[in-house]
Design a protein around this motif. Structure first.
Motif, PDB file in Angstrom:
ATOM      1  N   ASP A  56     -16.596  -4.618  -0.669  1.00 39.29           N
ATOM      2  CA  ASP A  56     -15.407  -5.498  -0.534  1.00 39.29           C
ATOM      3  C   ASP A  56     -14.688  -5.591  -1.886  1.00 39.29           C
ATOM      4  N   ALA A  57     -15.481  -5.779  -2.950  1.00 38.03           N
ATOM      5  CA  ALA A  57     -14.896  -5.941  -4.289  1.00 38.03           C
ATOM      6  C   ALA A  57     -14.215  -4.639  -4.730  1.00 38.03           C
ATOM      7  N   ALA A  58     -14.852  -3.510  -4.440  1.00 39.56           N
ATOM      8  CA  ALA A  58     -14.261  -2.208  -4.815  1.00 39.56           C
ATOM      9  C   ALA A  58     -12.962  -1.986  -4.051  1.00 39.56           C
ATOM     10  N   VAL A  59     -12.967  -2.348  -2.780  1.00 38.94           N
ATOM     11  CA  VAL A  59     -11.759  -2.171  -1.962  1.00 38.94           C
ATOM     12  C   VAL A  59     -10.640  -3.083  -2.479  1.00 38.94           C
ATOM     13  N   ALA A  60     -11.008  -4.327  -2.804  1.00 38.34           N
ATOM     14  CA  ALA A  60      -9.990  -5.287  -3.280  1.00 38.34           C
ATOM     15  C   ALA A  60      -9.368  -4.824  -4.595  1.00 38.34           C
ATOM     16  N   ALA A  61     -10.163  -4.160  -5.431  1.00 34.01           N
ATOM     17  CA  ALA A  61      -9.660  -3.749  -6.748  1.00 34.01           C
ATOM     18  C   ALA A  61      -8.911  -2.417  -6.698  1.00 34.01           C
ATOM     19  N   GLN A  62      -9.047  -1.665  -5.603  1.00 37.98           N
ATOM     20  CA  GLN A  62      -8.582  -0.271  -5.576  1.00 37.98           C
ATOM     21  C   GLN A  62      -7.068  -0.116  -5.843  1.00 37.98           C
ATOM     22  N   ALA A  63      -6.247  -0.879  -5.133  1.00 35.58           N
ATOM     23  CA  ALA A  63      -4.797  -0.621  -5.226  1.00 35.58           C
ATOM     24  C   ALA A  63      -4.282  -0.869  -6.649  1.00 35.58           C
ATOM     25  N   ASP A  64      -4.680  -1.988  -7.246  1.00 40.01           N
ATOM     26  CA  ASP A  64      -4.205  -2.289  -8.610  1.00 40.01           C
ATOM     27  C   ASP A  64      -4.730  -1.255  -9.601  1.00 40.01           C
ATOM     28  N   TRP A  65      -5.985  -0.885  -9.412  1.00 40.28           N
ATOM     29  CA  TRP A  65      -6.596   0.073 -10.345  1.00 40.28           C
ATOM     30  C   TRP A  65      -5.887   1.427 -10.258  1.00 40.28           C
ATOM     31  N   ALA A  66      -5.548   1.836  -9.042  1.00 40.73           N
ATOM     32  CA  ALA A  66      -4.861   3.126  -8.865  1.00 40.73           C
ATOM     33  C   ALA A  66      -3.499   3.111  -9.551  1.00 40.73           C
ATOM     34  N   ARG A  67      -2.916   1.915  -9.679  1.00 39.67           N
ATOM     35  CA  ARG A  67      -1.578   1.819 -10.290  1.00 39.67           C
ATOM     36  C   ARG A  67      -1.607   1.755 -11.819  1.00 39.67           C
ATOM     37  N   THR A  68      -2.793   1.604 -12.410  1.00 35.64           N
ATOM     38  CA  THR A  68      -2.820   1.487 -13.882  1.00 35.64           C
ATOM     39  C   THR A  68      -2.346   2.809 -14.497  1.00 35.64           C
ATOM     40  N   ALA A  69      -1.840   2.692 -15.706  1.00 38.56           N
ATOM     41  CA  ALA A  69      -1.377   3.900 -16.393  1.00 38.56           C
ATOM     42  C   ALA A  69      -2.577   4.787 -16.732  1.00 38.56           C
ATOM     43  N   PRO A  70      -2.448   6.095 -16.553  1.00 42.59           N
ATOM     44  CA  PRO A  70      -3.556   6.999 -16.907  1.00 42.59           C
ATOM     45  C   PRO A  70      -4.046   6.763 -18.338  1.00 42.59           C
ATOM     46  N   ARG A  71      -3.115   6.523 -19.260  1.00 39.78           N
ATOM     47  CA  ARG A  71      -3.503   6.301 -20.659  1.00 39.78           C
ATOM     48  C   ARG A  71      -4.438   5.096 -20.776  1.00 39.78           C
ATOM     49  N   GLU A  72      -4.136   4.041 -19.993  1.00 36.14           N
ATOM     50  CA  GLU A  72      -4.972   2.834 -20.046  1.00 36.14           C
ATOM     51  C   GLU A  72      -6.395   3.164 -19.564  1.00 36.14           C
ATOM     52  N   ARG A  73      -6.478   3.924 -18.488  1.00 28.71           N
ATOM     53  CA  ARG A  73      -7.819   4.285 -17.974  1.00 28.71           C
ATOM     54  C   ARG A  73      -8.553   5.163 -19.000  1.00 28.71           C
ATOM     55  N   GLY A  74      -7.818   6.085 -19.588  1.00 32.37           N
ATOM     56  CA  GLY A  74      -8.426   6.954 -20.600  1.00 32.37           C
ATOM     57  C   GLY A  74      -8.918   6.155 -21.794  1.00 32.37           C
ATOM     58  N   GLU A  75      -8.135   5.143 -22.169  1.00 33.08           N
ATOM     59  CA  GLU A  75      -8.541   4.382 -23.370  1.00 33.08           C
ATOM     60  C   GLU A  75      -9.751   3.493 -23.105  1.00 33.08           C
ATOM     61  N   TRP A 119     -14.835  13.301 -22.436  1.00 33.50           N
ATOM     62  CA  TRP A 119     -14.113  14.375 -21.741  1.00 33.50           C
ATOM     63  C   TRP A 119     -13.118  13.780 -20.733  1.00 33.50           C
ATOM     64  N   PHE A 120     -13.598  12.819 -19.935  1.00 30.67           N
ATOM     65  CA  PHE A 120     -12.704  12.293 -18.894  1.00 30.67           C
ATOM     66  C   PHE A 120     -11.695  11.287 -19.451  1.00 30.67           C
ATOM     67  N   SER A 121     -11.954  10.760 -20.642  1.00 31.10           N
ATOM     68  CA  SER A 121     -10.894   9.953 -21.280  1.00 31.10           C
ATOM     69  C   SER A 121      -9.713  10.870 -21.598  1.00 31.10           C
ATOM     70  N   GLU A 122     -10.024  12.126 -21.875  1.00 34.76           N
ATOM     71  CA  GLU A 122      -8.970  13.104 -22.185  1.00 34.76           C
ATOM     72  C   GLU A 122      -8.348  13.673 -20.901  1.00 34.76           C
ATOM     73  N   GLU A 123      -9.135  13.765 -19.837  1.00 36.53           N
ATOM     74  CA  GLU A 123      -8.636  14.305 -18.572  1.00 36.53           C
ATOM     75  C   GLU A 123      -7.750  13.307 -17.820  1.00 36.53           C
ATOM     76  N   ALA A 124      -7.955  12.002 -18.069  1.00 39.28           N
ATOM     77  CA  ALA A 124      -7.192  10.982 -17.323  1.00 39.28           C
ATOM     78  C   ALA A 124      -5.695  11.218 -17.433  1.00 39.28           C
ATOM     79  N   GLY A 175      -8.771   6.878 -11.215  1.00 39.08           N
ATOM     80  CA  GLY A 175      -8.253   5.641 -10.625  1.00 39.08           C
ATOM     81  C   GLY A 175      -8.999   5.215  -9.369  1.00 39.08           C
ATOM     82  N   CYS A 176     -10.261   5.593  -9.266  1.00 42.62           N
ATOM     83  CA  CYS A 176     -11.089   5.177  -8.125  1.00 42.62           C
ATOM     84  C   CYS A 176     -11.936   3.964  -8.509  1.00 42.62           C
ATOM     85  N   THR A 177     -12.254   3.134  -7.525  1.00 41.26           N
ATOM     86  CA  THR A 177     -13.233   2.065  -7.736  1.00 41.26           C
ATOM     87  C   THR A 177     -14.563   2.527  -7.150  1.00 41.26           C
TER      88      THR A 177
END
Ligand code: NAP
Length: 485
Positions: A56-75, A119-124, A175-177
């Motif tokens: 439930d928590a992963a599903v609730a967080a999914q949409a916002d997380w998918a919208r974050t900037a790739p740079r933010e996820r990488g950082e 590696w995946f911080s760079e791939e994001a 951008g997956c939960t």
């Protein structure tokens, strides 16, 4: 600070939606020290209901997380990389306690596993689709990459950190939960890693962790839920098949990193010093408890006796003991069942004619130790060359021709790692094309590399972790047809 001190009391609980909390009914289970069977600590024992709440928590967080900037996820991943590098000793100590491997070996795993974060911080920031003209002209074809959605990760006990970061790294980058279910024998490293990712700034609900003693019921319930879009599993082929079957009704995307039966080929032209060095790594990394472990040594008959003698001398000189003690090279196996299984395979091979070069029988307890063992003249078809040994045992058989070597190497249901030692370039090319394995090490006993696509074929599974391929496992492609304008 070493080992268990890395975990505050709350980090022995479940992590659901950013909250560390007790399991349903306050249930807990013990985590044991494989060096003597004593209880290290206890952790919360998640129920099916807890796991569904984590989803439930992963599903609730999914949409916002998918919208974050790739740079933010990488950082976030990059910060996690820096934090983990700074605490490598503590993580290594904790992992050594719950899994048994030496602290030095565990530190190697922290370094390797952490590279997936880097590696995946760079791939994001390199996720992209394409724009092209249709072959007939007129329309334009656009592809858009999107995160696959909430994932379930199930990890094994043999690499408690790296098998997690290989999944968490690309999932965060894409951008997956996720809901992570670590192995019940080694949940502590994953809990400490989750706390570290929180500290690195991963938002609540993106990563949820549910240690449990009810792996089957949890996976069944989560896979029956249409909101779960992907399962990535590292473990045995038997359990992998169960999970693939469970995925059918919801057609979840699957990545399967399963068992192996790696051949290690030594040709007559090989540099024997290099081959023995490589054999030590391919066999003894993680006490042989690795899916990539050399499981069968196929050696040209003209060099087999010398190879066996040299390998036996190196293996026999290793010190077995508690993974946290100074001077120890080889820690305990994970449990009594593991020792019994290795012991059975060795005893059967010896009964059927194999010669013991070194090692060969389990010592008295306490602890789950098995000595480094080399067997020569292992009979054709022995179970030890067909089953995953998952212990420090090197069975050696011989061959006469390259054709025979390749046929024997491929004569297995598995297809994960393989190794070959030769100085002949033309043969190297033939081997690369004829060995039926996802990975081939040429004159190298270590193939794992975060920048390379790790994975197998046949009963070793499908999907790749690491490399450019790794992030694709977490992305869907949407194709958009556009008029020429
Ligand atoms: P395992 O028994 O298959 O367990 C792996 C994970 O699956 C654990 O977390 C386990 O939970 C869980 N599990 C067990 N039954 C399940 C079910 N019905 N539904 C969902 N999850 C379930 O394997 P293992 O003995 O821990 O690990 C050794 C195996 O992993 C070997 O075959 C090795 O080759 C393979 N491996 C493969 C790779 C690769 O990348 N290809 C890497 C490392 C290891 P519990 O802990 O609660 O049992």
């Amino acid at each position: 600070m070493t080992g268990l001190d890395l975990l505050a009391d709350r980090h022995r609980l479940l992590l659901v939606g950013g909250t560390w909390r007790e399991a349903d009914g306050d249930r807990r289970f013990d985590v044991l020290d494989p060096a003597d069977g004593s209880v290290l600590t206890e952790v919360a024992d998640g129920s099916v209901a807890d796991a569904v709440e984590a989803l439930d928590a992963a599903v609730a967080a999914q949409a916002d997380w998918a919208r974050t900037a790739p740079r933010e996820r990488g950082e976030i991943l990059r910060r996690a990389f820096d934090l983990l590098a700074a605490r490598a000793d503590d993580f290594a100590h904790l992992m050594s306690l719950e899994m048994g491997k030496t602290v030095a070996e565990a530190k190697g795993e922290v370094g390797y596993g952490n590279e997936f974060f880097r590696w995946f911080s760079e791939e994001a920031v390199r996720i992209h689709g394409r724009w092209m003209q249709a072959p007939a002209g007129g329309s334009r074809l656009l592809t858009v990459k999107k995160p696959v959605g909430p994932c379930l990760f199930i990890t094994p006990w043999n690499f408690p950190l790296a098998m997690g970061t290989r999944k968490i790294g690309p999932a965060v980058a894409a951008g997956c939960t996720m809901v992570v279910k670590p192995a019940a024998q080694t949940p502590l490293t994953m809990l400490a890693l989750a706390a570290l990712l929180e500290e690195a700034g991963l938002p609540p609900g993106v990563l949820n962790v549910v240690p449990t003693t009810q792996a089957g019921a949890v996976s069944e319930a989560l896979q029956a839920d249409g909101r779960l879009r992907k399962v990535s599993f590292t473990g045995s082929t038997g359990v992998g098949k169960v999970l693939v079957r469970q995925s059918a009704d919801r057609l979840q995307r699957m990545s399967m990193e399963l068992g192996g039966n790696a051949p290690f080929l030594v040709f007559e032209d090989a540099d024997l010093d290099a081959a023995v060095d490589g054999a030590m790594i391919a066999k003894m990394r993680n006490m042989g408890e690795a899916c990539t472990a050399a499981n069968r040594f196929l050696v040209h008959s003209s060099v087999a006796a010398e190879f066996a003698e040299r390998l036996g001398a190196r293996m026999g000189a290793l010190t077995v003991g508690r993974g946290q003690d100074e001077g120890v090279d080889v820690g305990p196996l994970i449990d009594e069942k593991a020792v019994d299984s290795v012991d059975r395979l060795v005893s059967e091979a010896v009964r059927d004619g194999a010669t013991v070069v070194t090692g060969g029988s389990a010592p008295e307890g306490p602890g789950y130790f098995y000595p480094p063992t080399v067997l020569l003249d292992v009979p054709e078809g022995a179970a030890i060359t067909a089953e995953e040994i998952f212990g420090p045992v090197a069975p050696i058989t011989t061959f006469e021709t390259e054709e025979e070597a390749v046929a024997k190497a491929n004569d297995t249901e598995y297809g994960l790692a393989s190794y070959a030692y030769t100085r002949d370039l033309a043969r190297t090319i033939r081997l690369a094309e004829s060995l039926d394995f996802g990975m081939i090490g040429i004159n190298s006993g270590l193939i794992s590399n975060p920048a390379a696509p790790f994975g197998g074929v046949k009963a070793s599974g499908f999907g790749r972790e690491g490399g450019f391929e790794g992030i694709e496992e977490y992305l869907e492609t949407t194709y958009v047809a556009l008029p020429a304008g």
